[in-house]
Design a protein around this motif. Structure first.
Motif, short mmCIF file in Angstrom:
data_model
loop_
_atom_site.label_atom_id
_atom_site.label_comp_id
_atom_site.label_asym_id
_atom_site.label_seq_id
_atom_site.Cartn_x
_atom_site.Cartn_y
_atom_site.Cartn_z
N SER A 40 0.87 -1.11 -0.06
CA SER A 40 0.03 -0.09 -0.23
C SER A 40 0.86 1.25 0.18
O SER A 40 0.50 2.38 -0.60
N PHE A 41 2.07 1.39 0.65
CA PHE A 41 2.89 2.41 0.63
C PHE A 41 3.15 2.90 -0.82
O PHE A 41 3.39 4.14 -0.87
N LEU A 42 3.23 1.83 -1.75
CA LEU A 42 3.84 2.16 -3.14
C LEU A 42 2.75 2.95 -3.89
O LEU A 42 3.03 3.15 -5.10
N GLY A 43 1.37 2.92 -3.24
CA GLY A 43 0.35 3.68 -3.76
C GLY A 43 0.61 5.16 -3.65
O GLY A 43 -0.36 5.94 -4.38
N PHE A 44 1.47 5.69 -3.06
CA PHE A 44 1.77 7.09 -2.88
C PHE A 44 3.27 7.27 -3.67
O PHE A 44 4.43 6.89 -3.17
N THR B 1 4.95 9.72 -5.18
CA THR B 1 5.84 10.91 -5.31
C THR B 1 6.50 10.91 -4.00
O THR B 1 6.23 10.49 -2.80
N LEU B 2 8.21 11.59 -4.11
CA LEU B 2 8.71 11.66 -2.66
C LEU B 2 7.66 12.46 -1.43
O LEU B 2 7.92 12.31 -0.39
N GLU B 3 7.31 13.48 -2.19
CA GLU B 3 6.42 14.44 -1.30
C GLU B 3 5.35 13.68 -0.40
O GLU B 3 5.04 13.79 0.73
N GLN B 4 4.64 12.68 -1.38
CA GLN B 4 3.47 11.97 -0.81
C GLN B 4 4.34 10.91 0.34
O GLN B 4 3.52 10.69 1.40
N GLN B 5 5.37 10.49 -0.07
CA GLN B 5 5.90 9.42 0.81
C GLN B 5 6.37 9.87 2.26
O GLN B 5 6.16 9.48 3.13
N ASP B 6 6.92 11.10 2.09
CA ASP B 6 7.34 11.66 3.16
C ASP B 6 6.27 12.27 3.99
O ASP B 6 6.29 12.33 5.24
N ARG B 7 4.99 12.61 3.66
CA ARG B 7 3.98 12.82 4.14
C ARG B 7 3.60 11.70 5.21
O ARG B 7 2.84 11.50 6.16
N VAL B 8 3.27 10.55 4.37
CA VAL B 8 2.96 9.11 4.84
C VAL B 8 3.63 8.78 6.01
O VAL B 8 3.29 8.48 7.20
N LEU B 9 5.13 8.79 5.87
CA LEU B 9 5.96 8.39 6.94
C LEU B 9 6.03 9.56 7.97
O LEU B 9 6.21 9.01 9.35
N GLY B 10 5.82 10.68 7.79
CA GLY B 10 5.70 11.77 8.84
C GLY B 10 4.74 11.41 9.68
O GLY B 10 4.57 11.68 11.03
N PHE B 11 3.33 10.88 9.03
CA PHE B 11 2.21 10.82 9.74
C PHE B 11 2.30 9.69 10.74
O PHE B 11 1.91 9.59 11.72
N ALA B 12 3.25 8.66 9.97
CA ALA B 12 3.33 7.26 10.77
C ALA B 12 4.21 7.54 12.15
O ALA B 12 3.96 7.07 13.45
N ARG B 13 5.20 8.39 11.81
CA ARG B 13 6.36 8.78 13.13
C ARG B 13 5.46 9.48 14.16
O ARG B 13 5.60 9.27 15.21
N ARG B 14 4.62 10.61 13.58
CA ARG B 14 3.99 11.37 14.82
C ARG B 14 2.88 10.58 15.73
O ARG B 14 2.66 10.83 16.77
N HIS B 15 2.58 9.29 14.95
CA HIS B 15 1.58 8.76 15.73
C HIS B 15 2.25 7.35 16.52
O HIS B 15 1.40 6.65 17.16
N LEU B 16 3.30 7.40 16.49
CA LEU B 16 4.10 6.26 17.47
C LEU B 16 4.49 6.81 18.89
O LEU B 16 4.73 7.74 19.11
N LYS B 17 4.40 6.03 19.70
CA LYS B 17 4.61 6.14 20.96
C LYS B 17 6.09 6.21 20.96
O LYS B 17 6.81 5.77 20.05
N PRO B 18 6.73 6.69 22.19
CA PRO B 18 8.22 6.93 22.05
C PRO B 18 8.89 5.62 21.68
O PRO B 18 10.16 5.67 21.28
N ARG B 19 8.54 4.43 22.23
CA ARG B 19 9.00 3.14 22.11
C ARG B 19 8.35 2.42 20.94
O ARG B 19 8.47 1.09 21.13
#
Length: 262
Positions: free
Chosen positions: A117-121, A123-141
């Motif tokens: 599913s990640f490959l459905g994004f 462009t680099l901008e889209q991939q960065d946004r998805v990964l940024g969203f993922a990181r923001r929603h992670l607990k510290p560990r």
């Protein structure tokens, strides 16, 4: 602008059920989760029809699934309710991962994106946004999990591939059997593939009917995947090449990464 993937919702589960990947990825993921605490908070991105989220919730975890497609979420809710799960076990949210500052207001032990599913994004901008969203929603560990195919050079070498992977599947809701084939047109300068799914069936009068859907996808090489993750504050802890737990190699079909916050 790239064209995002939009499935024909009632086809999705049936057209993909022949893929062995879909019988292997969730058990492998569950096998990597720690035994304590037993109940983990899991966020699945691009949850679709709940194909992965439902068995994860059935394993005892608290799952939230996000997708932008209301018709896919409707099927996910129908399937969730049919197996006796409720909103407390699996919550489904409609949302756009690419929308700036989109936030669910919760943090998770795991954030996951399955089945390419990640490959459905594309462009680099889209991939960065998805990964940024993922990181923001992670607990510290917390941990991020992403699973994509490793590119096949023989496919990439062909400018256009037609009639690939002919698949016959039945759609009970419509009472029809459908033949699906896939065309792929390469744009190597942008590392984008225009994918077209062609569907053919006979209606109740024996008349041939056709439908198609097309979208832009991308492909990622192993070193590129590490760079993408690292530049978005995610460190790769382990990179597997298949669901048997083998390390990534030149002939591995998959790239399965487990990451922590950098």
């Amino acid at each position: 602008m790239p064209k995002l993937y939009r499935a024909i919702a009632e086809y999705y589960d049936h057209e993909n059920e022949h893929h062995a990947v879909l019988r292997q990825d969730v058990p492998f993921f569950l096998g990597q989760m720690p035994s304590r605490p037993r109940r983990q908070a899991v966020l699945e991105l691009a949850v679709g029809t709940g194909r992965a989220a439902i068995p994860i919730a059935q394993a005892g975890h608290r799952v939230v699934g996000v997708d932008y497609a209301a018709d896919m979420l409707e099927i996910a809710q129908r399937k969730r309710d049919a197996v006796g799960l409720g909103d407390a076990e699996l919550s489904l949210a409609r949302g756009d991962l690419l929308r700036p500052r989109y936030d669910l207001g919760a943090r998770f032990d795991w954030v996951c994106v399955f089945f390419n599913s990640f490959l459905g994004f594309p462009t680099l901008e889209q991939q960065d946004r998805v990964l940024g969203f993922a990181r923001r929603h992670l607990k510290p560990r917390g941990r991020f999990w992403v699973d994509v195919f490793q590119p096949d050079p023989s496919v990439l070498a062909r400018p256009v591939s037609r009639g690939m992977e002919p698949t016959l599947f039945h759609v009970p809701r419509f009472g029809r059997s459908v033949l699906k084939t896939t065309d792929i047109r390469q744009s190597p300068e942008s590392q984008v593939q225009r994918v077209t799914f062609h569907y053919t069936w006979l209606d109740e009068h024996g008349v041939t009917r056709r439908e198609r859907t097309e979208f832009d996808g991308t492909y990622i090489f192993p070193r590129e995947l590490r760079i993408l993750l690292e530049r978005n504050g995610l460190t790769v802890e382990h990179l597997w090449g298949n669901y048997d737990g083998s390390p990534l190699g030149a002939n591995s079909p998959r790239m399965i990464a487990r990451c922590c916050r950098a």
